[in-house]
Design a protein around this motif. Sequence first.
Motif, short mmCIF file in Angstrom:
data_model
loop_
_atom_site.label_atom_id
_atom_site.label_comp_id
_atom_site.label_asym_id
_atom_site.label_seq_id
_atom_site.Cartn_x
_atom_site.Cartn_y
_atom_site.Cartn_z
N LYS A 162 0.09 58.99 60.05
CA LYS A 162 1.49 58.71 60.33
C LYS A 162 1.70 57.26 60.77
N LEU A 163 0.72 56.71 61.49
CA LEU A 163 0.84 55.31 61.91
C LEU A 163 0.91 54.38 60.71
N SER A 164 0.25 54.76 59.62
CA SER A 164 0.24 53.91 58.44
C SER A 164 1.49 54.09 57.60
N SER A 165 2.27 55.14 57.83
CA SER A 165 3.42 55.44 56.99
C SER A 165 4.75 55.25 57.71
N LEU A 166 4.75 55.48 59.02
CA LEU A 166 5.99 55.47 59.79
C LEU A 166 5.92 54.49 60.95
N TYR A 167 7.08 54.03 61.39
CA TYR A 167 7.13 53.23 62.60
C TYR A 167 8.30 53.70 63.46
N ARG A 168 8.20 53.48 64.74
CA ARG A 168 9.29 53.88 65.64
C ARG A 168 10.45 52.91 65.49
N ARG A 169 11.62 53.47 65.34
CA ARG A 169 12.81 52.64 65.12
C ARG A 169 13.33 52.15 66.46
N GLU A 170 12.55 51.29 67.09
CA GLU A 170 12.93 50.77 68.41
C GLU A 170 13.82 49.55 68.31
N ASN A 171 13.96 49.00 67.10
CA ASN A 171 14.77 47.80 66.92
C ASN A 171 16.09 48.11 66.23
N SER A 172 16.56 49.35 66.36
CA SER A 172 17.76 49.75 65.66
C SER A 172 19.00 49.00 66.13
N GLY A 173 18.92 48.38 67.30
CA GLY A 173 20.06 47.63 67.80
C GLY A 173 20.22 46.26 67.17
N LEU A 174 19.22 45.79 66.43
CA LEU A 174 19.30 44.50 65.79
C LEU A 174 20.27 44.55 64.61
N ARG A 175 21.02 43.48 64.44
CA ARG A 175 21.98 43.43 63.35
C ARG A 175 21.28 42.93 62.09
N MET A 176 21.33 43.72 61.04
CA MET A 176 20.70 43.37 59.78
C MET A 176 21.66 43.65 58.64
N PRO A 177 21.49 42.96 57.51
CA PRO A 177 22.34 43.24 56.35
C PRO A 177 22.23 44.71 55.95
N SER A 178 23.30 45.24 55.39
CA SER A 178 23.33 46.66 55.05
C SER A 178 22.29 47.03 54.01
N TYR A 179 21.97 46.10 53.09
CA TYR A 179 20.97 46.44 52.08
C TYR A 179 19.59 46.58 52.70
N ILE A 180 19.34 45.87 53.80
CA ILE A 180 18.05 45.97 54.49
C ILE A 180 17.90 47.35 55.13
N THR A 181 18.92 47.77 55.86
CA THR A 181 18.84 49.07 56.53
C THR A 181 18.94 50.21 55.53
N GLY A 182 19.80 50.06 54.52
CA GLY A 182 19.97 51.13 53.55
C GLY A 182 18.72 51.41 52.75
N TYR A 183 18.01 50.34 52.37
CA TYR A 183 16.80 50.50 51.57
C TYR A 183 15.52 50.52 52.42
N LEU A 184 15.68 50.73 53.73
CA LEU A 184 14.54 50.90 54.63
C LEU A 184 13.60 49.70 54.61
N LEU A 185 14.18 48.51 54.60
CA LEU A 185 13.40 47.27 54.59
C LEU A 185 13.39 46.58 55.95
N GLU A 186 13.76 47.29 56.98
CA GLU A 186 13.85 46.69 58.31
C GLU A 186 12.51 46.13 58.78
N MET A 187 11.45 46.91 58.64
CA MET A 187 10.15 46.44 59.10
C MET A 187 9.70 45.21 58.32
N GLN A 188 9.97 45.19 57.02
CA GLN A 188 9.59 44.03 56.21
C GLN A 188 10.36 42.79 56.65
N LYS A 189 11.64 42.96 56.94
CA LYS A 189 12.46 41.83 57.43
C LYS A 189 11.96 41.35 58.78
N LEU A 190 11.67 42.26 59.68
CA LEU A 190 11.15 41.89 60.99
C LEU A 190 9.81 41.17 60.87
#
Length: 320
Positions: free
Chosen positions: A157-185
Amino acid sequence: MQARKQDVSELFRESGIDKKVVVATNEHMYTLKDDIEDNWLLYTFFGFRELNNRLVQEGKTPKRVAIIGTGNGVDALGAYFILDGVEELLITDIDPRVMKFSVENIRKNISDDKLGIYPFVGDLCKPISKRGLNVDLVYGNLPNLPSDSDDLSEGLKLSSLYRRENSGLRMPSYITGYLLEMQKLFLDSAKAILNTRGSVLPMIGGRVPYELFPRMFVEVGLNLEELCCGFKRQTEPDVVIPEYAGAERDGIIFSFYPFTEAKEHLNKLGIANPTTMIDGMELSGAIRDYRINAREALNLYREGIEVGHTVYFFRGILGK
């Protein structure tokens, strides 16, 4: 904490490195698969070879290399053996239970006493940036899937999932929609520790529209190159596919493929895996007739049919 030894020499031989490599792993680490092409590291090492060719042509020597989320340390070994001139390896992982094994795995397989190995525990590149350190290259193969669960203790699970602890950060909608938050971070944090003309090297599963990647790199302020691409069986399907299926909604569709059919089609076309002969957009175009969404992939998985996805290894360069 029980450890077991794993011989990963075949993976290195596939990458042109004739060396016996044995590592110790524990239950909190991602272990290598029996089929070489099922391992992300095959594509990583292939990309390292292409990167090394480019660095030689550019007259660059990456003396200090950071490996983010190293786990068993095999990616760091590949960087050392494939890239010319590495003098220091800075390795990180978010799980302190793996770092002892990571360092020992590197030390036991590298005879160079002058090599500096510096382990850090923490999130992305933060433990490196907090110490004011800069690097020439930073590599990461990180999970894409956010989770609200407090229990990500299993290595799988550590290799597949991460805790969404940065959900308060403002990111473009395409980043959050396509689950690219960790890549952007990751790109943002890596940029903060790069030397001028340094490179950030993300390995990314290509389940999202290819054109999103150039957009993301430009917004971060990095010049994008592709090192290689490939087609990979979806491993850990019981964890990964339901998460993507649950994230699909109007306008957000993820790309999967029936594995055997798409693989056979690529073989008929003579497209090697991995490859530098075509880029990721051309690869996805070659198998577009087999494309299915995540919900369809989930149905196939439940029927016992394997699915696959494309893989892209990018290089983002800081500065012109």
